[in-house]
Design a protein around this motif. Structure first.
Motif, PDB file in Angstrom:
ATOM      1  N   THR A   1       0.813  -1.223   0.000  1.00  0.00           N
ATOM      2  CA  THR A   1       0.000   0.000   0.000  1.00  0.00           C
ATOM      3  C   THR A   1       0.847   1.274   0.000  1.00  0.00           C
ATOM      4  O   THR A   1       0.303   2.369  -0.128  1.00  0.00           O
ATOM      5  CB  THR A   1      -0.940   0.015   1.217  1.00  0.00           C
ATOM      6  N   GLY A   2       2.161   1.169   0.157  1.00  0.00           N
ATOM      7  CA  GLY A   2       3.013   2.360   0.155  1.00  0.00           C
ATOM      8  C   GLY A   2       4.371   2.023  -0.433  1.00  0.00           C
ATOM      9  O   GLY A   2       4.676   0.863  -0.688  1.00  0.00           O
ATOM     10  N   ASP A   3       5.188   3.056  -0.634  1.00  0.00           N
ATOM     11  CA  ASP A   3       6.518   2.814  -1.208  1.00  0.00           C
ATOM     12  C   ASP A   3       7.522   2.646  -0.089  1.00  0.00           C
ATOM     13  O   ASP A   3       8.347   3.526   0.163  1.00  0.00           O
ATOM     14  CB  ASP A   3       6.907   3.979  -2.129  1.00  0.00           C
ATOM     15  N   ILE A   4       7.427   1.541   0.608  1.00  0.00           N
ATOM     16  CA  ILE A   4       8.290   1.299   1.755  1.00  0.00           C
ATOM     17  C   ILE A   4       9.442   0.399   1.332  1.00  0.00           C
ATOM     18  O   ILE A   4       9.223  -0.681   0.797  1.00  0.00           O
ATOM     19  CB  ILE A   4       7.511   0.591   2.895  1.00  0.00           C
ATOM     20  N   GLU A   5      10.652   0.869   1.595  1.00  0.00           N
ATOM     21  CA  GLU A   5      11.810   0.052   1.237  1.00  0.00           C
ATOM     22  C   GLU A   5      12.300  -0.749   2.437  1.00  0.00           C
ATOM     23  O   GLU A   5      12.087  -0.358   3.585  1.00  0.00           O
ATOM     24  CB  GLU A   5      12.940   0.964   0.752  1.00  0.00           C
ATOM     25  N   TYR A   6      12.978  -1.859   2.158  1.00  0.00           N
ATOM     26  CA  TYR A   6      13.669  -2.615   3.197  1.00  0.00           C
ATOM     27  C   TYR A   6      14.914  -1.853   3.601  1.00  0.00           C
ATOM     28  O   TYR A   6      15.497  -1.177   2.756  1.00  0.00           O
ATOM     29  CB  TYR A   6      14.080  -3.987   2.659  1.00  0.00           C
ATOM     30  N   PRO A   7      15.378  -1.947   4.835  1.00  0.00           N
ATOM     31  CA  PRO A   7      14.738  -2.646   5.950  1.00  0.00           C
ATOM     32  C   PRO A   7      13.786  -1.713   6.696  1.00  0.00           C
ATOM     33  O   PRO A   7      13.853  -0.503   6.539  1.00  0.00           O
ATOM     34  CB  PRO A   7      15.933  -2.992   6.845  1.00  0.00           C
ATOM     35  N   TYR A   8      12.931  -2.294   7.522  1.00  0.00           N
ATOM     36  CA  TYR A   8      12.119  -1.490   8.433  1.00  0.00           C
ATOM     37  C   TYR A   8      11.840  -2.263   9.704  1.00  0.00           C
ATOM     38  O   TYR A   8      12.038  -3.485   9.745  1.00  0.00           O
ATOM     39  CB  TYR A   8      10.815  -1.017   7.774  1.00  0.00           C
ATOM     40  N   LEU A   9      11.441  -1.509  10.712  1.00  0.00           N
ATOM     41  CA  LEU A   9      11.098  -2.122  11.993  1.00  0.00           C
ATOM     42  C   LEU A   9       9.582  -2.255  12.048  1.00  0.00           C
ATOM     43  O   LEU A   9       8.867  -1.299  11.744  1.00  0.00           O
ATOM     44  CB  LEU A   9      11.624  -1.246  13.137  1.00  0.00           C
ATOM     45  N   LEU A  10       9.120  -3.447  12.387  1.00  0.00           N
ATOM     46  CA  LEU A  10       7.685  -3.747  12.340  1.00  0.00           C
ATOM     47  C   LEU A  10       7.152  -4.147  13.708  1.00  0.00           C
ATOM     48  O   LEU A  10       7.778  -4.946  14.407  1.00  0.00           O
ATOM     49  CB  LEU A  10       7.470  -4.909  11.356  1.00  0.00           C
ATOM     50  N   LEU A  11       6.023  -3.583  14.070  1.00  0.00           N
ATOM     51  CA  LEU A  11       5.266  -4.111  15.207  1.00  0.00           C
ATOM     52  C   LEU A  11       4.058  -4.828  14.621  1.00  0.00           C
ATOM     53  O   LEU A  11       3.168  -4.208  14.051  1.00  0.00           O
ATOM     54  CB  LEU A  11       4.824  -2.986  16.149  1.00  0.00           C
ATOM     55  N   LEU A  12       4.085  -6.157  14.720  1.00  0.00           N
ATOM     56  CA  LEU A  12       2.976  -6.963  14.214  1.00  0.00           C
ATOM     57  C   LEU A  12       2.067  -7.300  15.393  1.00  0.00           C
ATOM     58  O   LEU A  12       2.483  -8.012  16.311  1.00  0.00           O
ATOM     59  CB  LEU A  12       3.549  -8.232  13.558  1.00  0.00           C
ATOM     60  N   VAL A  13       0.884  -6.735  15.386  1.00  0.00           N
ATOM     61  CA  VAL A  13      -0.047  -6.955  16.503  1.00  0.00           C
ATOM     62  C   VAL A  13      -1.372  -7.480  15.972  1.00  0.00           C
ATOM     63  O   VAL A  13      -2.145  -6.754  15.360  1.00  0.00           O
ATOM     64  CB  VAL A  13      -0.290  -5.663  17.329  1.00  0.00           C
ATOM     65  N   SER A  14      -1.613  -8.765  16.212  1.00  0.00           N
ATOM     66  CA  SER A  14      -2.847  -9.376  15.703  1.00  0.00           C
ATOM     67  C   SER A  14      -3.492 -10.195  16.811  1.00  0.00           C
ATOM     68  O   SER A  14      -3.126 -10.089  17.979  1.00  0.00           O
ATOM     69  CB  SER A  14      -2.508 -10.262  14.507  1.00  0.00           C
ATOM     70  N   GLY A  15      -4.455 -11.022  16.437  1.00  0.00           N
ATOM     71  CA  GLY A  15      -5.101 -11.876  17.418  1.00  0.00           C
ATOM     72  C   GLY A  15      -4.177 -12.989  17.883  1.00  0.00           C
ATOM     73  O   GLY A  15      -4.242 -13.445  19.016  1.00  0.00           O
ATOM     74  N   GLY A  16      -3.312 -13.416  17.000  1.00  0.00           N
ATOM     75  CA  GLY A  16      -2.439 -14.545  17.316  1.00  0.00           C
ATOM     76  C   GLY A  16      -1.036 -14.143  17.737  1.00  0.00           C
ATOM     77  O   GLY A  16      -0.343 -14.919  18.387  1.00  0.00           O
ATOM     78  N   HIS A  17      -0.578 -12.943  17.362  1.00  0.00           N
ATOM     79  CA  HIS A  17       0.824 -12.584  17.559  1.00  0.00           C
ATOM     80  C   HIS A  17       1.016 -11.143  18.013  1.00  0.00           C
ATOM     81  O   HIS A  17       0.203 -10.281  17.694  1.00  0.00           O
ATOM     82  CB  HIS A  17       1.612 -12.801  16.263  1.00  0.00           C
TER      83      HIS A  17
ATOM     84  N   LEU B   1      17.330   4.703   6.384  1.00  0.00           N
ATOM     85  CA  LEU B   1      15.878   4.841   6.473  1.00  0.00           C
ATOM     86  C   LEU B   1      15.440   4.429   7.860  1.00  0.00           C
ATOM     87  O   LEU B   1      15.716   3.312   8.290  1.00  0.00           O
ATOM     88  CB  LEU B   1      15.210   3.887   5.473  1.00  0.00           C
ATOM     89  N   LYS B   2      14.777   5.317   8.545  1.00  0.00           N
ATOM     90  CA  LYS B   2      14.257   4.945   9.852  1.00  0.00           C
ATOM     91  C   LYS B   2      12.746   4.876   9.739  1.00  0.00           C
ATOM     92  O   LYS B   2      12.054   5.887   9.846  1.00  0.00           O
ATOM     93  CB  LYS B   2      14.704   5.958  10.905  1.00  0.00           C
ATOM     94  N   THR B   3      12.283   3.662   9.479  1.00  0.00           N
ATOM     95  CA  THR B   3      10.855   3.473   9.248  1.00  0.00           C
ATOM     96  C   THR B   3      10.289   2.507  10.265  1.00  0.00           C
ATOM     97  O   THR B   3      10.850   1.435  10.487  1.00  0.00           O
ATOM     98  CB  THR B   3      10.615   2.904   7.828  1.00  0.00           C
ATOM     99  N   PHE B   4       9.186   2.889  10.872  1.00  0.00           N
ATOM    100  CA  PHE B   4       8.495   2.025  11.822  1.00  0.00           C
ATOM    101  C   PHE B   4       7.103   1.729  11.266  1.00  0.00           C
ATOM    102  O   PHE B   4       6.330   2.643  10.996  1.00  0.00           O
ATOM    103  CB  PHE B   4       8.389   2.710  13.194  1.00  0.00           C
ATOM    104  N   VAL B   5       6.812   0.442  11.091  1.00  0.00           N
ATOM    105  CA  VAL B   5       5.543   0.018  10.502  1.00  0.00           C
ATOM    106  C   VAL B   5       4.737  -0.744  11.544  1.00  0.00           C
ATOM    107  O   VAL B   5       5.312  -1.530  12.301  1.00  0.00           O
ATOM    108  CB  VAL B   5       5.805  -0.907   9.281  1.00  0.00           C
ATOM    109  N   ILE B   6       3.425  -0.509  11.610  1.00  0.00           N
ATOM    110  CA  ILE B   6       2.595  -1.420  12.409  1.00  0.00           C
ATOM    111  C   ILE B   6       1.600  -2.100  11.480  1.00  0.00           C
ATOM    112  O   ILE B   6       1.122  -1.513  10.502  1.00  0.00           O
ATOM    113  CB  ILE B   6       1.841  -0.743  13.587  1.00  0.00           C
ATOM    114  N   SER B   7       1.290  -3.349  11.777  1.00  0.00           N
ATOM    115  CA  SER B   7       0.283  -4.063  10.990  1.00  0.00           C
ATOM    116  C   SER B   7      -0.328  -5.177  11.820  1.00  0.00           C
ATOM    117  O   SER B   7       0.083  -5.415  12.958  1.00  0.00           O
ATOM    118  CB  SER B   7       0.912  -4.619   9.710  1.00  0.00           C
ATOM    119  N   GLY B   8      -1.323  -5.848  11.263  1.00  0.00           N
ATOM    120  CA  GLY B   8      -2.111  -6.834  12.017  1.00  0.00           C
ATOM    121  C   GLY B   8      -3.385  -6.165  12.508  1.00  0.00           C
ATOM    122  O   GLY B   8      -3.477  -4.922  12.549  1.00  0.00           O
ATOM    123  N   GLY B   9      -4.362  -6.969  12.893  1.00  0.00           N
ATOM    124  CA  GLY B   9      -5.681  -6.451  13.256  1.00  0.00           C
ATOM    125  C   GLY B   9      -5.680  -5.282  14.239  1.00  0.00           C
ATOM    126  O   GLY B   9      -6.408  -4.307  14.064  1.00  0.00           O
ATOM    127  N   VAL B  10      -4.847  -5.364  15.271  1.00  0.00           N
ATOM    128  CA  VAL B  10      -4.844  -4.318  16.298  1.00  0.00           C
ATOM    129  C   VAL B  10      -4.345  -2.981  15.731  1.00  0.00           C
ATOM    130  O   VAL B  10      -4.709  -1.908  16.224  1.00  0.00           O
ATOM    131  CB  VAL B  10      -3.992  -4.757  17.513  1.00  0.00           C
TER     132      VAL B  10
END
Ligand code: KG4
Ligand code: ZN
Length: 343
Positions: free
Chosen positions: A125-141, A272-281
């Motif tokens: 959905t965006g022009d995000i390059e590797y690497p990045y820091l991700l917070l994955l927050v979902s129902g399972g993780h 690149l200092k990019t912080f991404v969040i994803s997952g349901g939460v």
């Protein structure tokens, strides 16, 4: 000549998804058939009901995706299906559906890790390059992950007990709010006082970015039991106070995760200092704003995919499949679905 259409299939929990994404990162169709009604009675996802519903819904979702994209199956160049982790009955149904289509079409099959779908959504959905820091927050993780490239992940920290989504769902249930609890708590919190109740922040002073939520859940249970009455105002205040403390925990752990990330990535000279969040939460607007402010303070660009792509969907699976296809990471047709499968 290298234009490709990828069919994505998602069935790891209670949403049946079929999507088509092309190599220009256009989402041509993204169908999600929710099973909320089937599971509402049980206030949680019942694995066998989920698997049977996927079996019922997949064909319909596929037809809708083809109609929406105005494509026929013959225009599909590869099939990507979630093949774990998740409720194994549903995973088997979706994976089998995907590999059957691939086999009939004689096109490549890609077994996608559901978590990789969430991890790469921001690149769809965006022009995000590797690497990045991700917070994955979902129902399972719930994990902080250094994403170096597709298929190359380093987990920096994670919950040592419940996930954030699970905590939202269980706390909502204690207050008799319908399932899934995350969006309900967010709605109620808007009407409540976030400072009404002081709640614990388990392992908040521990170094690193592991998280713990079970003590917070227990504190909520005891607090609710002690309340003389659980009316609308109490629920609103409880929801607001709970969401507020989740925001605090995630902000503090985010700061720790950045220290770990920068240490881990020091060889590559982080430009690149990019912080991404994803997952349901990550669909939660309050948490988005809170973490966005924290990211700004720490000098990080903050990225969150649109809400509809944070919660489970097949477009993210098709996209993960596309990155794998472009790098020739294909799967054998007899790939064995996995209930547990870490990144
Ligand atoms: O990513 P997802 O759709 O499925 C899994 O892979 O688990 O995440 C579902 C979780 C549920 O626990 C749900 O309550 C939570 O995401 N969730 C939210 C919100 N929308 C969904 N939590 C808090 N606020 C929301 N707006
Ligand atoms: Zn998910």
């Amino acid at each position: 000549l290298n234009h490709k259409n990828i069919l994505g299939i998602e069935s790891s929990c209670d949403d049946t998804g079929v999507a088509i994404v092309n190599s220009d990162r256009e989402i041509l169709a993204n169908i999600v058939i929710s099973q909320t009604k089937e599971h509402a009675l049980y206030q949680g996802v019942v694995p066998e009901i989920a698997a049977r519903s996927h079996l019922q819904n997949l064909e319909k979702a596929l037809q809708s995706a083809l109609t929406e994209s105005q494509l026929t199956l013959t225009k599909i160049d590869a099939v990507a299906a979630t093949s774990g982790p998740g409720l194994i009955g549903g995973v088997i149904v979706g994976s089998m559906f995907g590999r059957t289509i691939a086999s009939v079409l004689k096109k490549p099959f890609i077994a996608v890790n559901h978590l990789e779908g969430h991890a790469l959504t921001a690149r769809l959905t965006g022009d995000i390059e590797y690497p990045y820091l991700l917070l994955l927050v979902s129902g399972g993780h719930s994990q902080f992950i250094a994403v170096q490239s597709f298929s190359k992940y380093k987990i920096l920290g994670q919950t040592i007990d419940d996930s954030v989504g699970e905590t939202f769902d269980k706390v909502a249930k204690m207050m008799n709010l319908p399932f899934p609890g995350g969006p309900e708590i967010e709605k109620r919190a808007k009407l409540g006082d976030p400072h009404k109740y002081i709640l614990p922040r388990p392992i908040i002073n521990q170094v690193g970015c592991n998280m713990s939520f079970s003590g917070l859940k227990t504190a909520m249970r005891l607090l609710i039991m002690k309340l003389p009455c659980l009316g609308d105002q109490e629920i609103n205040d409880l929801a607001a106070s709970f969401q507020y403390v989740i925001g605090e925990i995630l902000s503090i752990k985010m700061q720790n995760s950045i220290i770990m990330y920068e240490t881990f990535m020091r060889e590559v000279q982080l430009k690149l200092k990019t912080f991404v969040i994803s997952g349901g939460v990550a669909a939660n607007n309050y948490l988005q704003t809170t973490l966005q402010q924290q990211a700004a303070k720490l000098g990080y660009e903050f990225v969150v995919p649109p809400g509809k792509l944070c919660t489970d969907n097949a477009a993210m699976i098709a996209y993960a499949g596309l990155e794998r296809l472009q790098n020739n990471y294909l799967s054998p047709l007899n790939f064995c679905p996995r209930a547990r499968w870490s990144l």
